[in-house]
Design a protein around this motif. Structure first.
Motif, mmCIF file in Angstrom:
data_model
loop_
_atom_site.group_PDB
_atom_site.id
_atom_site.type_symbol
_atom_site.label_atom_id
_atom_site.label_comp_id
_atom_site.label_asym_id
_atom_site.label_seq_id
_atom_site.Cartn_x
_atom_site.Cartn_y
_atom_site.Cartn_z
ATOM 1 N N GLU A 70 0.840 -1.190 0.000
ATOM 2 C CA GLU A 70 0.000 0.000 0.000
ATOM 3 C C GLU A 70 0.874 1.238 0.000
ATOM 4 O OE1 GLU A 70 -4.062 -0.967 2.213
ATOM 5 O OE2 GLU A 70 -2.335 -0.857 3.534
ATOM 6 N N LYS A 71 0.346 2.313 -0.571
ATOM 7 C CA LYS A 71 1.079 3.568 -0.573
ATOM 8 C C LYS A 71 1.142 4.125 0.843
ATOM 9 C CE LYS A 71 0.526 5.386 -5.171
ATOM 10 N NZ LYS A 71 0.094 6.525 -5.952
ATOM 11 N N ALA A 72 2.250 4.706 1.163
ATOM 12 C CA ALA A 72 2.423 5.344 2.461
ATOM 13 C C ALA A 72 3.122 6.673 2.243
ATOM 14 C CB ALA A 72 3.246 4.469 3.393
ATOM 15 N N VAL A 73 2.924 7.563 3.150
ATOM 16 C CA VAL A 73 3.559 8.867 3.064
ATOM 17 C C VAL A 73 4.953 8.752 3.669
ATOM 18 C CG1 VAL A 73 3.424 11.274 3.772
ATOM 19 C CG2 VAL A 73 1.336 10.008 3.251
ATOM 20 N N PRO A 74 6.020 8.956 2.881
ATOM 21 C CA PRO A 74 7.367 8.860 3.436
ATOM 22 C C PRO A 74 7.684 10.052 4.320
ATOM 23 C CG PRO A 74 7.461 9.567 1.171
ATOM 24 C CD PRO A 74 6.012 9.278 1.475
ATOM 25 N N SER A 75 8.743 9.897 5.102
ATOM 26 C CA SER A 75 9.198 11.015 5.928
ATOM 27 C C SER A 75 9.565 12.185 5.026
ATOM 28 C CB SER A 75 10.426 10.609 6.738
ATOM 29 O OG SER A 75 10.089 9.565 7.599
ATOM 30 N N ILE A 76 9.293 13.395 5.490
ATOM 31 C CA ILE A 76 9.526 14.602 4.707
ATOM 32 C C ILE A 76 10.611 15.415 5.405
ATOM 33 C CG2 ILE A 76 8.435 16.704 3.843
ATOM 34 C CD1 ILE A 76 5.792 15.154 3.869
ATOM 35 N N ALA A 77 11.342 16.213 4.641
ATOM 36 C CA ALA A 77 12.418 17.030 5.198
ATOM 37 C C ALA A 77 11.917 17.850 6.386
ATOM 38 C CB ALA A 77 12.982 17.953 4.121
ATOM 39 N N SER A 78 12.808 18.123 7.327
ATOM 40 C CA SER A 78 12.429 18.776 8.580
ATOM 41 C C SER A 78 11.874 20.192 8.395
ATOM 42 C CB SER A 78 13.609 18.797 9.539
ATOM 43 O OG SER A 78 14.678 19.496 8.950
ATOM 44 N N THR A 79 12.123 20.842 7.254
ATOM 45 C CA THR A 79 11.608 22.191 7.038
ATOM 46 C C THR A 79 10.125 22.174 6.673
ATOM 47 O OG1 THR A 79 12.289 22.109 4.724
ATOM 48 C CG2 THR A 79 13.839 23.088 6.299
ATOM 49 N N THR A 80 9.632 21.021 6.260
ATOM 50 C CA THR A 80 8.228 20.871 5.893
ATOM 51 C C THR A 80 7.496 20.197 7.045
ATOM 52 O OG1 THR A 80 8.938 20.552 3.624
ATOM 53 C CG2 THR A 80 6.684 19.898 4.155
ATOM 54 N N PRO A 81 6.261 20.619 7.355
ATOM 55 C CA PRO A 81 5.529 19.939 8.417
ATOM 56 C C PRO A 81 5.382 18.452 8.110
ATOM 57 C CG PRO A 81 4.334 21.877 7.646
ATOM 58 C CD PRO A 81 5.499 21.693 6.739
ATOM 59 N N ARG A 82 5.585 17.630 9.117
ATOM 60 C CA ARG A 82 5.496 16.189 8.937
ATOM 61 C C ARG A 82 4.049 15.739 9.075
ATOM 62 N NH1 ARG A 82 10.145 13.548 12.343
ATOM 63 N NH2 ARG A 82 10.203 12.064 10.668
ATOM 64 N N PRO A 83 3.669 14.686 8.355
ATOM 65 C CA PRO A 83 2.298 14.193 8.449
ATOM 66 C C PRO A 83 2.016 13.633 9.838
ATOM 67 C CG PRO A 83 3.632 12.739 7.085
ATOM 68 C CD PRO A 83 4.481 13.920 7.432
ATOM 69 N N ASP A 84 0.762 13.728 10.231
ATOM 70 C CA ASP A 84 0.347 13.211 11.529
ATOM 71 C C ASP A 84 -0.036 11.740 11.421
ATOM 72 O OD1 ASP A 84 0.683 15.671 12.815
ATOM 73 O OD2 ASP A 84 -1.311 16.341 12.200
ATOM 74 N N PHE A 85 -0.170 11.120 12.587
ATOM 75 C CA PHE A 85 -0.608 9.737 12.675
ATOM 76 C C PHE A 85 -1.978 9.606 12.017
ATOM 77 C CE2 PHE A 85 -2.886 6.348 14.862
ATOM 78 C CZ PHE A 85 -2.001 5.310 14.696
ATOM 79 N N PRO A 86 -2.242 8.634 11.274
ATOM 80 C CA PRO A 86 -1.501 7.411 10.957
ATOM 81 C C PRO A 86 -0.687 7.505 9.684
ATOM 82 C CG PRO A 86 -3.712 7.141 10.154
ATOM 83 C CD PRO A 86 -3.628 8.526 10.772
ATOM 84 N N TYR A 87 -0.552 8.673 9.108
ATOM 85 C CA TYR A 87 0.130 8.813 7.817
ATOM 86 C C TYR A 87 1.646 8.874 7.940
ATOM 87 C CZ TYR A 87 -4.638 9.785 6.634
ATOM 88 O OH TYR A 87 -5.982 9.688 6.503
ATOM 89 N N ASN A 88 2.162 8.790 9.140
ATOM 90 C CA ASN A 88 3.609 8.809 9.336
ATOM 91 C C ASN A 88 4.153 7.420 9.672
ATOM 92 O OD1 ASN A 88 2.512 8.611 11.861
ATOM 93 N ND2 ASN A 88 3.834 10.141 12.794
ATOM 94 N N ILE A 89 3.332 6.379 9.480
ATOM 95 C CA ILE A 89 3.729 5.004 9.776
ATOM 96 C C ILE A 89 3.563 4.169 8.518
ATOM 97 C CG2 ILE A 89 3.168 2.934 11.105
ATOM 98 C CD1 ILE A 89 2.260 4.734 13.340
ATOM 99 N N GLU A 90 4.509 3.288 8.293
ATOM 100 C CA GLU A 90 4.434 2.405 7.131
ATOM 101 C C GLU A 90 4.834 1.002 7.555
ATOM 102 O OE1 GLU A 90 6.518 1.861 2.772
ATOM 103 O OE2 GLU A 90 6.976 3.605 3.971
#
Length: 89
Positions: A6-26
């Motif tokens: 399944e598609k998951a949202v990868p970690s994003i550079a620290s300057t960009t807001p990171r996705p919240d749970f559950p989109y930050n888990i793969e």
């Protein structure tokens, strides 16, 4: 027949807001030794969790496979990241 992960949202550079749970888990089930997905994404992770896998990697790829596993995990983890490993004998 192999299943497509399944598609998951990868970690994003620290300057960009990171996705919240559950989109930050793969969670993925695949041959980690042969996967090139992380290299293509060019991302790093806070945590890599390996459960019941070292025995099988050792059986299939030997000592070299275990060394490659730890090298790949080291490359994937951010500075200060955690490798959680359930060792199997």
């Amino acid at each position: 027949m192999a299943t497509k992960p399944e598609k998951a949202v990868p970690s994003i550079a620290s300057t960009t807001p990171r996705p919240d749970f559950p989109y930050n888990i793969e969670f993925r089930a695949e041959n980690f030794q042969l996967s090139q997905l992380e290299l293509k994404r060019k991302t790093s992770y806070d945590v890599v969790l390996l459960l019941k896998i070292t025995k099988w990697i050792h059986m299939m790829y030997g000592d070299v496979g275990i060394e490659e596993l730890f090298t790949k995990c080291h490359e994937l983890l951010r500075l200060g990241g955690l490798l959680i490993l359930e060792a199997r004998s």
